[in-house]
Design a protein around this motif. Structure first.
Motif, PDB file in Angstrom:
ATOM      1  N   UNK A 148       0.808  -1.222   0.000  1.00  0.00           N
ATOM      2  CA  UNK A 148       0.000   0.000   0.000  1.00  0.00           C
ATOM      3  C   UNK A 148       0.841   1.271   0.000  1.00  0.00           C
ATOM      4  N   UNK A 149       1.900   1.306   0.770  1.00  0.00           N
ATOM      5  CA  UNK A 149       2.727   2.501   0.839  1.00  0.00           C
ATOM      6  C   UNK A 149       3.341   2.829  -0.518  1.00  0.00           C
ATOM      7  N   UNK A 150       3.810   1.815  -1.241  1.00  0.00           N
ATOM      8  CA  UNK A 150       4.383   2.052  -2.576  1.00  0.00           C
ATOM      9  C   UNK A 150       3.352   2.635  -3.527  1.00  0.00           C
ATOM     10  N   UNK A 151       2.128   2.104  -3.483  1.00  0.00           N
ATOM     11  CA  UNK A 151       1.070   2.623  -4.351  1.00  0.00           C
ATOM     12  C   UNK A 151       0.730   4.061  -3.984  1.00  0.00           C
ATOM     13  N   UNK A 152       0.661   4.364  -2.697  1.00  0.00           N
ATOM     14  CA  UNK A 152       0.339   5.723  -2.275  1.00  0.00           C
ATOM     15  C   UNK A 152       1.434   6.704  -2.667  1.00  0.00           C
ATOM     16  N   UNK A 153       2.692   6.299  -2.564  1.00  0.00           N
ATOM     17  CA  UNK A 153       3.790   7.175  -2.993  1.00  0.00           C
ATOM     18  C   UNK A 153       3.735   7.430  -4.498  1.00  0.00           C
ATOM     19  N   UNK A 154       3.397   6.400  -5.264  1.00  0.00           N
ATOM     20  CA  UNK A 154       3.276   6.573  -6.714  1.00  0.00           C
ATOM     21  C   UNK A 154       2.142   7.545  -7.043  1.00  0.00           C
ATOM     22  N   UNK A 155       1.036   7.456  -6.317  1.00  0.00           N
ATOM     23  CA  UNK A 155      -0.089   8.373  -6.529  1.00  0.00           C
ATOM     24  C   UNK A 155       0.328   9.795  -6.168  1.00  0.00           C
ATOM     25  N   UNK A 156       1.032   9.965  -5.052  1.00  0.00           N
ATOM     26  CA  UNK A 156       1.487  11.301  -4.660  1.00  0.00           C
ATOM     27  C   UNK A 156       2.387  11.911  -5.722  1.00  0.00           C
ATOM     28  N   UNK A 157       3.310  11.115  -6.285  1.00  0.00           N
ATOM     29  CA  UNK A 157       4.187  11.631  -7.351  1.00  0.00           C
ATOM     30  C   UNK A 157       3.373  12.080  -8.549  1.00  0.00           C
ATOM     31  N   UNK A 158       2.384  11.269  -8.947  1.00  0.00           N
ATOM     32  CA  UNK A 158       1.577  11.631 -10.111  1.00  0.00           C
ATOM     33  C   UNK A 158       0.735  12.883  -9.851  1.00  0.00           C
ATOM     34  N   UNK A 159       0.207  13.014  -8.643  1.00  0.00           N
ATOM     35  CA  UNK A 159      -0.585  14.208  -8.330  1.00  0.00           C
ATOM     36  C   UNK A 159       0.286  15.448  -8.276  1.00  0.00           C
TER      37      UNK A 159
END
Length: 145
Positions: free
Chosen positions: A96-107
């Motif tokens: 989950x943390x990896x997915x959330x970090x990827x989302x933060x980068x994209x946002x």
């Protein structure tokens, strides 16, 4: 040496490159009054979307509410064997943390889909250092003769 010294409130500078950097930080501080940070919200609402064949989970920043989607093909790299919806959701919760970090980068980079949501690809799941250097050519080192 003293002729290049510039006095900026809070800074004493003696070279041009440092002056430019300090001015930039000064402008950033002036632009952000107080200590305003961006806080991302990730509610516990992960679900499988059968139509899109993807895991979806909610994201929020201030008043923005959106959905992040992780297609089934992204989980092929993370899972051994069959890629079922149940195993995809399990892998999402484990990573989950990896997915959330990827989302933060994209946002932060404003990389949204046409409907204002976020789509995670396999490329987004690479580590940031690896993703930045993946386009470089790895030339072989010369041997010492």
């Amino acid at each position: 040496m003293w002729e290049n010294r510039v006095n900026v409130p809070g800074y004493i500078l003696d070279s041009a490159p440092r002056r430019v950097i300090s001015e930039q930080y000064g402008n950033i501080r002036a632009y952000l009054p107080g200590d305003r940070r961006v806080f991302f919200r990730f509610p516990e609402d992960a679900r499988w979307n059968e139509d899109r064949q993807a895991v979806e989970f909610g994201i929020g920043i201030g008043e923005y509410e959106g959905v992040a989607r992780v297609p089934r093909r992204v989980f092929q790299r993370l899972l051994d064997g069959a890629v079922t919806p149940e195993r995809c959701l399990e892998a999402y919760h484990l990573q989950r943390t990896r997915f959330e970090l990827a989302v933060e980068r994209k946002l932060r980079n404003r990389q949204l889909t046409g409907d204002g949501n976020v789509e995670i690809t396999g490329r987004d799941m690479r580590s940031p250092a690896r993703a930045a250097t993946c386009n470089e050519i790895a030339w072989p080192r010369a041997r010492n003769l």
